[in-house]
Design an enzyme around this catalytic site. Structure first.
Site, short mmCIF file in Angstrom:
data_model
loop_
_atom_site.label_atom_id
_atom_site.label_comp_id
_atom_site.label_asym_id
_atom_site.label_seq_id
_atom_site.Cartn_x
_atom_site.Cartn_y
_atom_site.Cartn_z
N ARG A 137 1.20 12.33 -8.37
CA ARG A 137 1.62 10.94 -8.13
C ARG A 137 3.04 10.69 -8.63
NH1 ARG A 137 -2.80 7.73 -6.64
NH2 ARG A 137 -4.80 8.32 -7.52
N PHE A 162 -1.41 15.90 5.05
CA PHE A 162 -1.74 15.35 3.75
C PHE A 162 -0.51 15.36 2.85
CE2 PHE A 162 -3.69 14.71 -0.35
CZ PHE A 162 -4.62 13.74 -0.05
N ASP A 174 -4.20 5.31 6.52
CA ASP A 174 -4.71 6.53 7.13
C ASP A 174 -5.76 6.13 8.16
OD1 ASP A 174 -5.02 9.37 7.19
OD2 ASP A 174 -6.74 9.23 5.88
N GLU A 219 0.84 -1.20 0.00
CA GLU A 219 0.00 0.00 0.00
C GLU A 219 0.87 1.25 0.00
OE1 GLU A 219 -2.51 1.71 -0.31
OE2 GLU A 219 -4.32 0.91 0.58
N ASP A 220 0.29 2.36 -0.41
CA ASP A 220 1.00 3.64 -0.33
C ASP A 220 0.95 4.18 1.10
OD1 ASP A 220 -1.74 4.09 -0.43
OD2 ASP A 220 -1.64 5.65 -1.95
P1 IMP Z 1 -7.75 4.82 4.62
O1 IMP Z 1 -8.82 3.88 4.19
O2 IMP Z 1 -8.30 6.03 5.32
O3 IMP Z 1 -6.65 4.16 5.40
O4 IMP Z 1 -7.18 5.47 3.31
C1 IMP Z 1 -6.23 4.89 2.58
C2 IMP Z 1 -6.13 5.58 1.24
O5 IMP Z 1 -6.45 6.97 1.30
C3 IMP Z 1 -4.71 5.51 0.79
O6 IMP Z 1 -4.45 4.30 0.13
C4 IMP Z 1 -4.60 6.73 -0.08
O7 IMP Z 1 -5.01 6.43 -1.39
C5 IMP Z 1 -5.54 7.74 0.55
N1 IMP Z 1 -4.83 8.69 1.44
C6 IMP Z 1 -4.82 8.71 2.78
N2 IMP Z 1 -4.04 9.69 3.27
C7 IMP Z 1 -3.51 10.30 2.18
C8 IMP Z 1 -2.58 11.39 2.03
O8 IMP Z 1 -2.04 12.00 2.96
N3 IMP Z 1 -2.28 11.72 0.74
C9 IMP Z 1 -2.81 11.07 -0.35
N4 IMP Z 1 -3.67 10.05 -0.23
C10 IMP Z 1 -4.02 9.67 1.01
MG MG Z 2 -4.02 3.65 -1.63
#
Ligand code: IMP
Ligand code: MG
Length: 177
Positions: A164, A151, A100, A96-97
């Protein structure tokens, strides 16, 4: 307009990915890894990490979406593109990237576990643990960097689909004009 401030340089990311690959090589000795990239954000991390993995690797891709074009989670997750191959009996490593709220991964884990892989682990380039929601039940096995609640973009991560391609991780700063 927004500005981007460098948070983690390309050199640091590459160095860290090599370190993680070293650990992964030991953990998966004599096994084969099915690397699953979570698109689109995970693509840079997957490419960099996989270059240094020495055990046999198969790649597959999945695209889930939980974000609209803004900086806060909608809480909804949907499969935009599913894996091409079966993962039954395989040693799966999700790349994963960023983690969050943790909602995306909680959902993904449920789906993938139901397909009966031999094992399933998680590698993330970035982790923002301060943002985790209580219902997210996730264990991260390999973390690139733990970052504060800001962010970020670059190295696969976007803001409204932009940035990206940046070769580093940057913080988005929103100026008034
Ligand atoms: P989660 O479900 O809230 O954990 O969100 C995960 C996804 O939200 C990641 O895979 C990202 O694609 C996006 N995301 C969360 N935080 C950021 C950020 O700081 N920058 C860009 N994308 C984010
Ligand atoms: Mg992602």
């Amino acid at each position: 307009m927004e500005r981007i401030e460098v948070l983690i340089s390309e050199e640091k990311i590459v160095e860290r990915m090599k370190q993680l690959a070293d650990v992964i090589n030991k953990d998966y000795e004599n096994r084969e890894i099915k690397l699953i990239c979570v698109l689109k954000g995970g693509i840079f991390a997957l490419c960099e990490l996989s270059k240094y993995i020495k055990v046999p690797v198969k790649l597959d891709f999945m695209c889930v979406s939980s974000y609209e074009d803004n900086t806060s989670s909608s809480g909804r997750v949907r499969i935009v593109k599913d894996l091409d191959q079966n993962i039954e009996g395989e040693d799966v490593l999700i790349v994963e990237d960023i983690i969050d709220s943790g909602r995306t991964l909680t959902y993904l884990f449920e789906i993938l576990k139901a397909r009966k892989p031999n094992s399933i682990r998680l590698c993330t380039l970035l982790d923002k643990p301060d943002r985790r929601v209580p219902e997210a039940d996730i264990k991260v096995d390999y973390t690139g960097f733990t970052i504060p609640d800001e962010f970020v973009v670059g190295y696969g991560l976007d803001y409204a689909q932009k940035y990206r391609n940046l070769p580093y991780i940057g913080v988005v700063k929103f100026d008034d004009k």
